[in-house]
Design a protein around this motif. Structure first.
Motif, mmCIF file in Angstrom:
data_model
loop_
_atom_site.group_PDB
_atom_site.id
_atom_site.type_symbol
_atom_site.label_atom_id
_atom_site.label_comp_id
_atom_site.label_asym_id
_atom_site.label_seq_id
_atom_site.Cartn_x
_atom_site.Cartn_y
_atom_site.Cartn_z
ATOM 1 N N HIS A 1 9.256 -6.532 10.332
ATOM 2 C CA HIS A 1 9.829 -5.978 9.101
ATOM 3 C C HIS A 1 10.410 -7.066 8.202
ATOM 4 O O HIS A 1 9.743 -7.502 7.280
ATOM 5 C CB HIS A 1 10.885 -4.932 9.519
ATOM 6 C CG HIS A 1 11.499 -4.191 8.391
ATOM 7 N ND1 HIS A 1 12.818 -3.815 8.395
ATOM 8 C CD2 HIS A 1 10.996 -3.769 7.229
ATOM 9 C CE1 HIS A 1 13.077 -3.176 7.274
ATOM 10 N NE2 HIS A 1 11.984 -3.129 6.552
ATOM 11 N N ASN A 2 11.619 -7.524 8.491
ATOM 12 C CA ASN A 2 12.267 -8.515 7.624
ATOM 13 C C ASN A 2 12.702 -9.746 8.406
ATOM 14 O O ASN A 2 13.040 -9.652 9.591
ATOM 15 C CB ASN A 2 13.529 -7.907 6.978
ATOM 16 C CG ASN A 2 13.204 -7.015 5.811
ATOM 17 O OD1 ASN A 2 12.332 -7.328 5.006
ATOM 18 N ND2 ASN A 2 13.887 -5.894 5.715
ATOM 19 N N HIS B 1 15.918 -8.396 16.765
ATOM 20 C CA HIS B 1 15.645 -7.174 17.541
ATOM 21 C C HIS B 1 14.181 -6.793 17.337
ATOM 22 O O HIS B 1 13.667 -6.911 16.220
ATOM 23 C CB HIS B 1 16.566 -6.052 17.045
ATOM 24 C CG HIS B 1 16.722 -4.920 18.011
ATOM 25 N ND1 HIS B 1 15.704 -4.036 18.298
ATOM 26 C CD2 HIS B 1 17.776 -4.529 18.776
ATOM 27 C CE1 HIS B 1 16.127 -3.151 19.191
ATOM 28 N NE2 HIS B 1 17.386 -3.428 19.491
ATOM 29 N N LYS C 1 12.937 -3.876 17.260
ATOM 30 C CA LYS C 1 12.791 -2.626 16.504
ATOM 31 C C LYS C 1 13.221 -2.806 15.044
ATOM 32 O O LYS C 1 14.276 -3.383 14.758
ATOM 33 C CB LYS C 1 13.631 -1.513 17.151
ATOM 34 C CG LYS C 1 13.060 -1.026 18.474
ATOM 35 C CD LYS C 1 11.738 -0.314 18.274
ATOM 36 C CE LYS C 1 11.163 0.174 19.582
ATOM 37 N NZ LYS C 1 9.822 0.777 19.415
ATOM 38 N N GLU C 2 12.418 -2.274 14.156
ATOM 39 C CA GLU C 2 12.681 -2.440 12.729
ATOM 40 C C GLU C 2 13.890 -1.589 12.308
ATOM 41 O O GLU C 2 13.946 -0.416 12.634
ATOM 42 C CB GLU C 2 11.431 -2.046 11.938
ATOM 43 C CG GLU C 2 10.251 -2.931 12.307
ATOM 44 C CD GLU C 2 8.937 -2.509 11.673
ATOM 45 O OE1 GLU C 2 8.938 -1.618 10.811
ATOM 46 O OE2 GLU C 2 7.906 -3.089 12.058
ATOM 47 N N GLY C 3 14.817 -2.209 11.637
ATOM 48 C CA GLY C 3 16.004 -1.485 11.173
ATOM 49 C C GLY C 3 17.220 -1.669 12.058
ATOM 50 O O GLY C 3 18.321 -1.260 11.685
ATOM 51 N N ALA C 4 17.059 -2.278 13.239
ATOM 52 C CA ALA C 4 18.205 -2.451 14.140
ATOM 53 C C ALA C 4 19.344 -3.247 13.488
ATOM 54 O O ALA C 4 20.514 -2.858 13.597
ATOM 55 C CB ALA C 4 17.757 -3.100 15.450
ATOM 56 N N ASP D 1 18.102 -7.915 4.258
ATOM 57 C CA ASP D 1 16.831 -7.969 3.558
ATOM 58 C C ASP D 1 17.021 -8.972 2.413
ATOM 59 O O ASP D 1 18.105 -8.999 1.818
ATOM 60 C CB ASP D 1 16.547 -6.552 3.004
ATOM 61 C CG ASP D 1 15.204 -6.415 2.329
ATOM 62 O OD1 ASP D 1 14.731 -7.400 1.724
ATOM 63 O OD2 ASP D 1 14.633 -5.319 2.375
ATOM 64 N N LEU E 1 20.135 -3.342 10.406
ATOM 65 C CA LEU E 1 20.774 -2.469 9.422
ATOM 66 C C LEU E 1 21.758 -1.536 10.128
ATOM 67 O O LEU E 1 22.884 -1.321 9.664
ATOM 68 C CB LEU E 1 19.728 -1.653 8.650
ATOM 69 C CG LEU E 1 20.299 -0.671 7.629
ATOM 70 C CD1 LEU E 1 21.009 -1.397 6.500
ATOM 71 C CD2 LEU E 1 19.213 0.232 7.061
ATOM 72 N N VAL E 2 21.334 -0.976 11.262
ATOM 73 C CA VAL E 2 22.234 -0.133 12.058
ATOM 74 C C VAL E 2 23.475 -0.939 12.435
ATOM 75 O O VAL E 2 24.606 -0.466 12.306
ATOM 76 C CB VAL E 2 21.521 0.378 13.339
ATOM 77 C CG1 VAL E 2 22.496 1.118 14.238
ATOM 78 C CG2 VAL E 2 20.352 1.276 12.972
ATOM 79 N N GLU F 1 22.542 0.567 26.610
ATOM 80 C CA GLU F 1 23.555 0.671 25.549
ATOM 81 C C GLU F 1 22.888 0.663 24.179
ATOM 82 O O GLU F 1 21.924 -0.071 23.955
ATOM 83 C CB GLU F 1 24.545 -0.493 25.655
ATOM 84 C CG GLU F 1 25.719 -0.339 24.697
ATOM 85 C CD GLU F 1 26.759 -1.440 24.851
ATOM 86 O OE1 GLU F 1 27.931 -1.120 25.041
ATOM 87 O OE2 GLU F 1 26.377 -2.627 24.775
ATOM 88 N N SER F 2 23.452 1.443 23.265
ATOM 89 C CA SER F 2 22.888 1.499 21.911
ATOM 90 C C SER F 2 23.293 0.256 21.125
ATOM 91 O O SER F 2 24.287 -0.414 21.450
ATOM 92 C CB SER F 2 23.402 2.748 21.196
ATOM 93 O OG SER F 2 24.787 2.626 20.950
ATOM 94 N N VAL F 3 22.539 -0.008 20.069
ATOM 95 C CA VAL F 3 22.861 -1.124 19.169
ATOM 96 C C VAL F 3 24.264 -0.932 18.597
ATOM 97 O O VAL F 3 25.073 -1.861 18.533
ATOM 98 C CB VAL F 3 21.822 -1.209 18.029
ATOM 99 C CG1 VAL F 3 22.308 -2.111 16.909
ATOM 100 C CG2 VAL F 3 20.483 -1.708 18.559
ATOM 101 N N MET G 1 25.933 -1.276 9.675
ATOM 102 C CA MET G 1 26.659 -0.043 9.359
ATOM 103 C C MET G 1 27.823 0.196 10.314
ATOM 104 O O MET G 1 28.746 0.930 9.997
ATOM 105 C CB MET G 1 25.691 1.154 9.448
ATOM 106 C CG MET G 1 24.634 1.179 8.374
ATOM 107 S SD MET G 1 23.371 2.371 8.848
ATOM 108 C CE MET G 1 22.586 2.690 7.264
#
Lengths: 305, 140
Positions: free
Chosen positions: A127-128, A102, A104-107, A6, A109-110, A82-84, A113
């Motif tokens: 989103h960003n 991506h 999807k919003e927040g992917a 962000d 960030l995931v 498969e997951s992010v 992490m």
């Protein structure tokens, strides 16, 4: 470890440092040509975005690094469900830095992490899109020499345009900036942008539907596209769609040193007849995008030159 | 109206009038097999009107959720018919795994193993936002 998820992840000082590095790259490209030798960048594009992907790839190649990745979800293990988190953990075994787009919003960030290597958000849905904002800031710095004392006109879809909200947020951190927000009423700036950013910081802004009225006062005109699908009613779209098409005629009352910007791609909101006007800087803006991404890659890989 | 004294249990006092049912539902009190009493619009010197919930057993209550819904609530834990402990709530800084993000474009909607998390973004308006997509928190 620093990521770029962000634009708010960066302080003004950090942004100024990135811009300074990008300007040094522009002036001394040879100095940076091998700074990423042996480094690999993974571009994980879960939805197509040729423009942004090519900009990142060009940036990494110019630093001497290499690029691997995929350009749509269908050609990756994502299509197998498969997951992010699992994808980025795997990719981190091969690469030094990840660039992710991506739907999807927040992917991203995931990803940041879980990856254990730096992650750059190359756009997550509506989103960003922080590297677009960094591109815009470098463009303003290069074209206007600085950020203070500017009147920035933003025109078109101010309701849904993520680049617009992000640019307002980033520019509002610099002193003596004012905004003229030009849009049809249906696509005006959301209240939360005013209430969370403009009003608390006492930043002067005017909302208007008339580009012609605003034109003489602007130092920067940031154009965005008015999209048909944003209107509930076809008649409203037809009434407004041509209002904001920038033509040489509309520029007659503009300042001689106006800078016309656009995040691109454009459809018809800027007439091609404007392209030859020296005030049109949207293709220079694309070039600046590569340089700021080079600076960002160096910063996140903690490579000093 | 007479509601019996609790021997062992919990009294949620100073609930903003009208919020009692919301708390009853959010804490899933309907699923308990002990007695639960809901008093609405009780007289209150401090608040004018308030709701009270009495639960006839000591259960684990997520104080963060309660603080999110209504930070003025007092949680009284009763043991042996006497006040054993009184907890006053504060606005939690974050809520993990409690609320689902309602934004259909949020990554949490397609990756069910992700633990939802909302962070307090503005104290005065008690605004919580999803850490992933920044959508506003909404009660279930």
């Amino acid at each position: 470890m620093k990521h770029c998820i962000d634009i708010k992840d960066f302080t003004v000082d950090e942004i100024n440092e990135l811009i300074a590095t990008a300007e040094d790259i522009i002036e001394n490209p040879v100095k940076y040509a091998h700074t990423c030798n042996g480094k690999k960048m993974a571009t994980l594009f879960y939805e197509p975005s040729t423009r942004t992907r090519l900009s990142f790839e060009a940036a990494m190649y110019e630093l001497g690094g290499v690029v691997l990745g995929f350009s749509e979800a269908a050609s990756s293990s994502v299509s197998k469900g498969e997951s992010v988190a699992d994808t980025v953990r795997t990719v981190a075994c091969y690469a030094d830095i990840i660039v992710m787009r991506h739907p999807k919003e927040g992917a991203p960030l995931v990803a940041s992490m879980k990856a254990g290597i730096p992650v750059i958000n190359a756009g997550d849905g509506g989103h960003n899109h922080p590297t677009q904002t960094l591109t815009d800031l470098l463009t303003i710095k290069r074209e206007k020499g600085g950020f203070s004392g500017l009147t920035i006109g933003i025109c078109g879809d101010l309701k849904f345009g993520r680049t617009v909200h992000s640019l307002i947020n980033a520019m509002s951190r610099y002193p003596d900036v004012s905004f003229v927000l030009i849009s049809p009423e249906e696509l005006c700036i959301p209240d939360y942008v005013k209430e969370e950013t403009l009003i608390p910081k006492n930043i002067p802004f005017i909302e208007t539907t008339s580009l012609d009225d605003a034109m003489p006062y602007l130092d920067i005109l940031y154009m965005t596209r008015v999209q048909r699908e944003r209107f509930f009613n076809e008649a409203d779209y037809l009434r407004l769609k041509d209002t904001y098409i920038l033509t040489p005629d509309k520029l007659k009352n503009a300042k001689p040193d106006l800078s016309i910007m656009h995040p691109l791609p454009r459809v018809n909101e800027i007439s091609v007849a404007v392209d030859d006007d020296p005030r049109a800087c949207y293709f220079r803006q694309v070039r600046y995008g590569k340089f700021i991404r080079m600076a960002l890659i160096l910063r996140l890989l903690e490579i000093s030159v | 109206m007479i509601i019996g004294k609790i021997e062992d249990g919990i009294v949620l006092d100073h609930i903003t009038a009208g919020r009692g049912m919301e708390i009853y539902r959010t804490l899933h009190l309907d699923e308990l097999d002990c007695s639960v009493a809901m008093i609405t619009n009780a007289d209150s010197v401090k608040m004018g009107r308030k709701d009270i919930i009495k639960i006839g057993r000591v259960i684990d209550i997520n104080l963060d959720v309660l603080g999110f819904i209504d930070p003025g609530i007092t949680v009284n834990i009763i043991r042996g018919g006497k006040l054993y402990k009184r907890e006053r709530l504060t606005l939690p800084k974050s809520l993990k795994g409690v609320l689902k993000c309602k934004n259909p474009r949020c990554i949490t909607t397609v990756e069910p193993e992700l633990v939802s998390e909302f962070r307090l973004s503005e104290v005065d308006s008690r605004t919580y936002r999803c850490i992933y997509c920044e959508a506003l928190a909404q009660l279930p």
